[in-house]
Design an enzyme around this catalytic site. Structure first.
Site, mmCIF file in Angstrom:
data_model
loop_
_atom_site.group_PDB
_atom_site.id
_atom_site.type_symbol
_atom_site.label_atom_id
_atom_site.label_comp_id
_atom_site.label_asym_id
_atom_site.label_seq_id
_atom_site.Cartn_x
_atom_site.Cartn_y
_atom_site.Cartn_z
ATOM 1 N N ASP A 72 0.824 -1.216 0.000
ATOM 2 C CA ASP A 72 0.000 0.000 0.000
ATOM 3 C C ASP A 72 0.857 1.266 0.000
ATOM 4 O O ASP A 72 2.081 1.212 0.185
ATOM 5 C CB ASP A 72 -0.957 -0.006 1.202
ATOM 6 C CG ASP A 72 -0.299 -0.416 2.516
ATOM 7 O OD1 ASP A 72 0.944 -0.370 2.601
ATOM 8 O OD2 ASP A 72 -1.015 -0.782 3.450
ATOM 9 N N ASP A 141 -7.453 -2.591 14.385
ATOM 10 C CA ASP A 141 -8.848 -2.985 14.129
ATOM 11 C C ASP A 141 -8.942 -4.214 13.224
ATOM 12 O O ASP A 141 -9.997 -4.533 12.694
ATOM 13 C CB ASP A 141 -9.621 -1.811 13.500
ATOM 14 C CG ASP A 141 -8.989 -1.331 12.197
ATOM 15 O OD1 ASP A 141 -8.030 -1.972 11.719
ATOM 16 O OD2 ASP A 141 -9.455 -0.316 11.650
ATOM 17 N N HIS A 143 -7.303 -4.707 10.338
ATOM 18 C CA HIS A 143 -7.159 -4.510 8.889
ATOM 19 C C HIS A 143 -5.844 -5.094 8.373
ATOM 20 O O HIS A 143 -4.832 -5.086 9.060
ATOM 21 C CB HIS A 143 -7.327 -3.046 8.485
ATOM 22 C CG HIS A 143 -6.216 -2.113 8.866
ATOM 23 N ND1 HIS A 143 -6.404 -1.041 9.713
ATOM 24 C CD2 HIS A 143 -4.927 -2.055 8.491
ATOM 25 C CE1 HIS A 143 -5.262 -0.382 9.840
ATOM 26 N NE2 HIS A 143 -4.350 -0.980 9.107
ATOM 27 N N GLU A 148 -9.658 -1.642 5.416
ATOM 28 C CA GLU A 148 -10.297 -1.286 6.670
ATOM 29 C C GLU A 148 -11.513 -2.174 6.913
ATOM 30 O O GLU A 148 -11.982 -2.865 5.997
ATOM 31 C CB GLU A 148 -10.730 0.185 6.593
ATOM 32 C CG GLU A 148 -9.580 1.163 6.398
ATOM 33 C CD GLU A 148 -8.808 1.459 7.679
ATOM 34 O OE1 GLU A 148 -8.668 0.563 8.533
ATOM 35 O OE2 GLU A 148 -8.328 2.592 7.823
HETATM 36 C C1 GLP Z 1 -0.781 0.423 8.447
HETATM 37 C C2 GLP Z 1 -0.350 -0.409 7.244
HETATM 38 C C3 GLP Z 1 -0.544 -1.878 7.528
HETATM 39 C C4 GLP Z 1 0.129 -2.244 8.837
HETATM 40 C C5 GLP Z 1 -0.483 -1.440 9.956
HETATM 41 C C6 GLP Z 1 0.104 -1.767 11.317
HETATM 42 O O1 GLP Z 1 -2.151 0.505 8.542
HETATM 43 N N1 GLP Z 1 -1.095 -0.080 6.083
HETATM 44 O O2 GLP Z 1 -0.005 -2.632 6.468
HETATM 45 O O3 GLP Z 1 -0.021 -3.620 9.073
HETATM 46 O O4 GLP Z 1 -0.255 -0.069 9.663
HETATM 47 O O5 GLP Z 1 1.211 -0.974 11.588
HETATM 48 P P1 GLP Z 1 2.211 -1.243 12.765
HETATM 49 O O6 GLP Z 1 3.078 -2.359 12.326
HETATM 50 O O7 GLP Z 1 2.980 0.035 12.912
HETATM 51 O O8 GLP Z 1 1.415 -1.582 13.969
#
Ligand code: GLP
Length: 264
Positions: A72, A141, A143, A148
């Site tokens: 993404d 959440d 995702h 989402e």
């Molecule tokens: C963002 C990214 C996800 C990732 C999530 C969790 O939303 N798009 O791909 O898994 O963050 O991030 P973190 O690893 O900082 O908890």
């Protein structure tokens, strides 16, 4: 689904790095075809990437025949912005390994035609032969990528609107101000991730405990898009003791027992 539970995030990260390197090496031993790898951002994979960098430098694995596609990217953030996923990936992985620049793919969040950009991304993934392994994280959440809650489990690469919750969680990277977090992103879909031959999800810390409970024990539901992993024939969640804190004791024991039995 397999759930690999390690004592802490560092041990889980090492497990994941060694597993991914092992899969790259295993394919390289039998074919000259490239290894197609899906990659994620966020704070969670940083230690895994650090170990992969160490392994590349030590000659234990090579990315010379790896083609990667990131999950993404934010819409409208310049690629050079320190919090763009382009910057993140170069800082924490690509600048330190031997992957060919032309094999690195990240969605262009500044594309003039975002819909065409997303369609071209799906086409490029297919032309590369599809994913051998997709490495992902999970949002608080539940995702996966930027899918989402209430994203279709059949979704493909597209433009999405980020929830206020996600923008608030990610505000820590934007000076604590959720207004500075872009409102939209381009993301691979749930079905894009699940099209991989194998999916490995990292989840560490108590903030991920509710998401893991929903994804592992809850119903298959677009409410928690990671629950889509329940339908995958080769899905693995790599986690630590904190992130499995809300699983039933029996579920926890089940996953521990399976791993113990398989490694004996
Ligand atoms: C963002 C990214 C996800 C990732 C999530 C969790 O939303 N798009 O791909 O898994 O963050 O991030 P973190 O690893 O900082 O908890």
């Amino acid at each position: 689904m397999k759930v690999i539970i390690r004592n802490n995030a560092s041990e889980g990260s090492l497990w994941a790095a060694h597993y991914i390197a092992g899969q790259i090496n295993a394919k390289a031993a039998v074919t000259a075809e490239p290894f197609v790898l899906g990659l994620c951002t966020g704070s969670t994979p940083i230690e895994t990437y650090a170990e992969l960098i160490r392994m590349v430098k030590a000659g234990e694995v090579s990315f010379r025949n790896v083609i990667s596609f990131n999950m993404d990217e934010y819409v409208g953030l310049p690629e050079s912005h320190p919090e763009s996923y382009h910057s993140f990936m170069h800082k924490y992985l690509f600048d330190h390994i031997d992957e060919k620049p032309e094999n690195i793919h990240i969605l262009d969040g500044n594309a003039a035609d975002p819909v065409a950009e997303c369609a071209a991304y799906e086409k490029a993934i297919a032309e590369a032969g599809g994913f051998d392994l997709f490495l992902g994280g999970v949002g608080e959440d539940g995702h996966i990528a930027f899918n989402e809650p209430f994203s279709s489990l059949e979704s493909r690469t597209r433009v999405v609107t980020l929830t206020r919750d996600t923008r608030e969680v990610n505000a820590r990277f934007f000076g604590g101000d959720y207004n500075k977090v872009p409102r939209q992103a381009l993301t691979v879909g749930v079905a894009t991730v699940l099209s991989a031959k194998e999916v490995v999800i990292l989840a560490f810390g108590s903030k991920k405990a509710a998401a893991l409970k929903d994804a592992i024990e809850g119903p298959l539901s677009h409410y928690c898009t990671l629950s889509g992993l329940q339908t995958h024939p080769a899905g693995t969640i790599v986690c630590d003791e904190l992130s499995v804190g809300e699983l039933k004791v029996n579920s926890y024991r089940y996953f521990k027992a399976v791993e113990e039995a398989e490694t004996k």
